[in-house]
Structure formats: C-alpha cells, structure tokens
Design an enzyme around this catalytic site. Structure first.
Site, PDB file in Angstrom:
ATOM      1  N   SER A   6       0.930  -1.227  -0.073  1.00  0.00           N
ATOM      2  CA  SER A   6       0.075  -0.029  -0.005  1.00  0.00           C
ATOM      3  C   SER A   6       0.972   1.180   0.036  1.00  0.00           C
ATOM      4  O   SER A   6       1.557   1.465  -0.896  1.00  0.00           O
ATOM      5  CB  SER A   6      -1.166  -0.108   1.166  1.00  0.00           C
ATOM      6  OG  SER A   6      -1.970   1.182   1.151  1.00  0.00           O
ATOM      7  N   ASP A  60      -3.322   6.775  -3.392  1.00  0.00           N
ATOM      8  CA  ASP A  60      -2.125   6.194  -2.747  1.00  0.00           C
ATOM      9  C   ASP A  60      -1.403   5.148  -3.734  1.00  0.00           C
ATOM     10  O   ASP A  60      -2.028   4.774  -4.539  1.00  0.00           O
ATOM     11  CB  ASP A  60      -2.217   5.487  -1.207  1.00  0.00           C
ATOM     12  CG  ASP A  60      -2.955   4.133  -1.292  1.00  0.00           C
ATOM     13  OD1 ASP A  60      -3.662   3.998  -2.331  1.00  0.00           O
ATOM     14  OD2 ASP A  60      -2.860   3.544  -0.437  1.00  0.00           O
ATOM     15  N   ASP A  63      -1.361   1.808  -4.253  1.00  0.00           N
ATOM     16  CA  ASP A  63      -2.125   0.616  -4.667  1.00  0.00           C
ATOM     17  C   ASP A  63      -3.464   1.290  -4.872  1.00  0.00           C
ATOM     18  O   ASP A  63      -4.374   0.272  -5.185  1.00  0.00           O
ATOM     19  CB  ASP A  63      -2.016  -0.560  -3.718  1.00  0.00           C
ATOM     20  CG  ASP A  63      -2.668  -0.002  -2.200  1.00  0.00           C
ATOM     21  OD1 ASP A  63      -2.746   0.967  -1.965  1.00  0.00           O
ATOM     22  OD2 ASP A  63      -3.307  -1.241  -1.868  1.00  0.00           O
ATOM     23  N   ASP A  87      -5.908   2.075  -3.148  1.00  0.00           N
ATOM     24  CA  ASP A  87      -7.283   1.765  -2.198  1.00  0.00           C
ATOM     25  C   ASP A  87      -7.579   2.928  -1.482  1.00  0.00           C
ATOM     26  O   ASP A  87      -8.654   3.044  -0.676  1.00  0.00           O
ATOM     27  CB  ASP A  87      -7.017   0.432  -1.732  1.00  0.00           C
ATOM     28  CG  ASP A  87      -5.953   0.544  -0.497  1.00  0.00           C
ATOM     29  OD1 ASP A  87      -5.253   1.733  -0.519  1.00  0.00           O
ATOM     30  OD2 ASP A  87      -5.626  -0.236   0.502  1.00  0.00           O
TER      31      ASP A  87
END
Length: 500
Positions: free
Chosen positions: A104, A251, A253, A255
């Site tokens: 992430s 961000d 990734d 999500d």
C-alpha cells in the site's frame, strides 16, 4: 516469522522469516492453501494480483504457481493492478480467496501479502491465526506449477462498474464542466483512474506527470502516502496552475483517495473525516430504504449525527475495513479517517480509491451546477450538526513494538486532565465486547482524543476532535479559530508522549 496484521503480511524486503521474500511468500501461500482445503474449499477459484513494488511480480508469480500446484484454478491478473480490482475480482468470480501483493503506502523498502476471503472481504480473526498455524507446518520445498496471466476482462468489468457509480446526480453536462487534477503517487492507479473518470464523463483531467508512472522507489515523496505532510504538494501546485475544481490523490495501490479543494487561503487537502461525511451524504441521496453507513471508533462523530438526519442507520466498528465491510446488512457506504472510502460495498467490500475519486468528482459536478462547493457543503454541516474540527498527531517510532510499549505506558498511568480540562478515560483493550482493541480514549465535553498503535506502520497515532455548537454561518470563522487553538493544545499533549 512475519505475522498477519491488517489483512495480511507486511514487512521489509529482506531474507529470513521476518522479511518479505520468496520463501516467506511461498510458505504463506502453501499454508493458506492447506487452510482452505481443511475447510472444504480446495479446488475453488483464487485470484492473484500485484502492485509495481520491488519484488511484487516475483511474489505474485510464486503465489499463483503454488496455488496451481495445490489444485486451485488461478486467475493471475496481467500486469500490475490496483488493490480494489482484486477485491472486485474475488467477489465477481465467487473465488474462495484472493491475494494482492502490495505494501500500500508503506515506504519503498517494504512489501506485503494481502488476503481476501468471504466474498472479497479482508482477512479477520480467527482465520489469521489459524492460517499462521498452517504456515508453521509447511514442509519445504513447496511445489509449484506454471500458470499464465489471465483475467484482463475483469479489469474492464471493474471499470464499467465504476463508471456507473455516479448515476444521474451530476449529469453528463455537469461532469464535462469539472476540471480535475490527479496524482497516482508513483503507484498503479493512475491509468485506471483516468480511464474510469473519462468513462464516467469527466474528460478534463490533468495529471502530475512526475508521479504518474509506477515507480517502486517513489522518488518525489519521503513517504508515498497522501496524508503525509508535503506528499500532495505537486498535486496542489498543479491544481492551482490549471484552475482545477478538485484535486484527487491516490495512494500507491489506489485503495485510498484524498481530496483537495480551493479555499480562501489557497488549496488544501481535506481530512479523511471531511471527505467521509461528504461522500456519505452523497451516497445517501440515492440509497435504498433503511440504508446503513459506517465508520470506526477513531473517526469523527459527525457521521453519527448526519445518518439519522438522513433516515439512515449508523454503525461503528474497530479500525480497518476488515471490520467496516462487515458492519451489517444494508451497508451502502463506509469510511475510515485514513482516507479510505467504500462507496460500492455490493461489488468491492474494501476501500477503493478509484470509485471514491469518481464519486467525489460527481459530487463536485452536482454542487458546481448549484454554484456551490465542497467547502460550502461542509459549512452547512457545521451549522446543522455543530462544528467538528479534527486533526491527527502521528509519532513515528523505531518499530511497531515501540508504539505498543508507549501505548501500554499511557494505559498504566493515564492523565486525569488534558489541556486543563478533566477527562474521562476509556481503555478499549478492557471492554467486554467485539469492540475490544488496543486503543485509549480520552473525552471531555468539547473534545475527544483516541490513541492507538498503527496496525501497519511504526507509529503511535493520536486522533483529535473538537466539538462546538454553531448557530449561523456568520459564526463559523470565530468558531473555527477557537477550535484550531483547542486542537493545538491537544496536539501539544500528544507530542509530549514521545520518549525523550
């Protein structure tokens, strides 16, 4: 060995059982496969995806090949994909599990192994500890069988679903009038976000070129998290330069989604709680009967007041979307203050920055057609429900153990007053309910502080909120000034918690 934390494994890229490497990933996959078979889920479909971090491609291949050798039909998504695509694909295919290789918004030296079960929801207890027990029993070498990438159509189906989200609220004409500045923060969401916005009718999109292509070294930011000070500077500069209506930061990734707005003092990023209540109200405009909205114990209290005023039910959970996605029947929206938003829980049972970006843009279009802005909407909430001003103090520490130790010390000797005001202390680790967690809550009539160790980073996080009644819009400037002074006092208390 690495232990399952928030949704899976996460740690530094290094050799050994306490690092992210092929051996760790192989053992985790073999253990997860054994756990699934023990629950009569052997042979069920599995989805594997990855971001663009160092090691992600190799880890995803190993994961897919081990599941294949264990008798599971595997969809190894081609190229890199945002994390919400994997959550969507698990639910879309009725898969028994999904794995996304990602860390992430962690620093460049980290990677992770995120697990989805139960129709595309994040891993929760007791499955996490049960899987760890199976991992400990894995006998090496772990068998692998070749598998080819597939599932490109799932990405297209995800995009089609996201493009449908705005419904008829903003209207195609209004959407075309909205100018958007966007950054992918060197992650994997840029291309899909632009495609999703275009498909939804938002064609005037400007991107931060320096941060658009995936780069595992994240060269322009110290920490690739839109919440970190300075991380969104390039985005806000672009928004100012092109005269945007809204700025959107994903961000790495994709999500999470942060939203920036122009104001009287220039551009600024909204706090997660501000975006959260805006999107909740947006979703509730078209929600079915008896809808449920949810947030966590560290979030603003504002949603708990807005929900009944909009004829909606309200739920509060522990921190993390593994709990929010399971908040209850009729869930139409959930958010956490750390810029995580779930606007389509029937299809993606996790936070999704791309669908949140489309929803936020559509809300901007709807308000712009009324000659109003997101800040105008927030002002109206302050008058309707009282001013809720928030802030956060994050104490970065050497490791997560240090954060836990610091929280334990505060638990042993809690203050009886903060900023000259007596406080009520609640230790959430001692409550006898499903809300038990390592969090400390300090409350007074006009403020609330929640202190907890981060589940993903070496930080002690302090969530601050000040409450104040507001009788009219004209009283807002003075109320905000007083609230800022009060927040500064609370922040001073929190910063003093750091060991000398």
């Amino acid at each position: 060995m690495l232990r399952f934390g928030t949704a899976g494994l996460r740690g530094p890229l290094r050799e050994g059982p306490d690092g992210m490497n092929v051996t760790t990933v192989s053992r985790a996959t073999a253990g997860l496969a054994d756990w699934l078979r023990a629950r009569c889920l052997g042979g069920g479909a599995v989805v594997v995806g990855r971001d663009a971090r160092n090691g992600s491609a190799e880890f995803a291949t190993a994961t897919a090949e081990i599941f294949t050798a264990a008798g599971f039909p595997v969809t190894l998504l081609p190229e890199h994909v945002p994390t919400p695509v994997v959550a969507f694909a698990v639910r879309e295919l009725g898969a028994v599990a999904g794995v996304q290789i990602t860390a992430s918004h962690n620093p460049p030296a980290d990677n992770g192994y995120k697990v989805y079960l139960d129709g595309g929801s994040q891993l929760i207890a007791p499955a996490d500890t049960e899987i760890e027990q199976y991992i400990e029993k894995v006998v090496e070498p772990v068998a692998r069988a070749a598998v080819s990438p597939s599932g490109a159509e799932l990405v297209d189906r995800y995009l089609a679903r996201v493009a449908e989200l705005p419904g008829v609220l903003g209207g195609p004409g209004a959407r075309a009038e909205v100018r958007i500045a966007l950054t992918a923060m060197h992650g994997v969401g840029g291309d899909l976000a632009v495609r999703a916005l275009h498909a939804a009718g938002f064609t005037d999109v400007h991107v931060v070129d320096e941060q658009f292509a995936p780069d595992p070294d994240f060269p322009t930011v110290a920490f690739p998290n839109p919440e970190e000070p300075g991380a969104a500077d390039l985005l806000l500069a672009l928004a100012e330069r092109v005269g945007a209506d809204v700025a959107i930061a994903l961000d790495p990734d994709a999500d999470r989604c942060a939203v920036g707005v122009p104001g009287p003092d220039g551009w600024r990023m909204l706090r997660g709680d501000e975006t959260g209540v805006l999107l909740a109200d947006y979703v509730l405009r078209t929600a079915s009967d008896d809808p449920l909205v949810a947030t966590t114990i560290v979030s603003s209290r504002l949603l708990s007041k807005l929900a009944p005023a909009r004829s909606a039910r309200y739920a509060e959970t522990l921190t993390g979307f593994k709990w929010l996605a399971r908040a209850g029947d009729g869930l139409v929206y959930a958010y956490e203050e750390a810029i995580g938003h779930c606007v389509d829980p029937s299809k993606v049972r996790d936070k999704d920055g791309i669908s949140a970006a489309v929803a936020a843009a559509d809300l901007v279009a709807l308000l712009k057609a009324q000659n109003r802005t997101l800040l105008d909407e927030l002002d109206s909430y302050a008058v309707e429900f009282g001013l809720h001003a928030g802030d956060q103090v994050s104490l970065r520490l050497p490791d997560q153990a240090a954060a836990t130790t610091l929280a334990a010390a505060l638990r042993t000797n809690p203050p009886v007053e903060i900023a000259g005001t007596p406080v009520k202390f609640t230790d959430q680790a001692q409550v006898r309910s499903r809300m038990r967690t390592d969090a400390l809550i300090f409350e007074a009539d006009d403020f609330r502080i929640v202190v907890r160790p981060s589940g993903t980073e070496p930080k002690l996080k302090c969530y601050l909120e000040v409450f104040a009644p507001v009788t009219a819009s004209a009283a807002l400037p003075a109320a905000r000034t007083a609230a800022r002074t009060r927040l500064d006092e609370l922040a001073h208390f929190c910063r003093a918690l750091r060991p000398a």
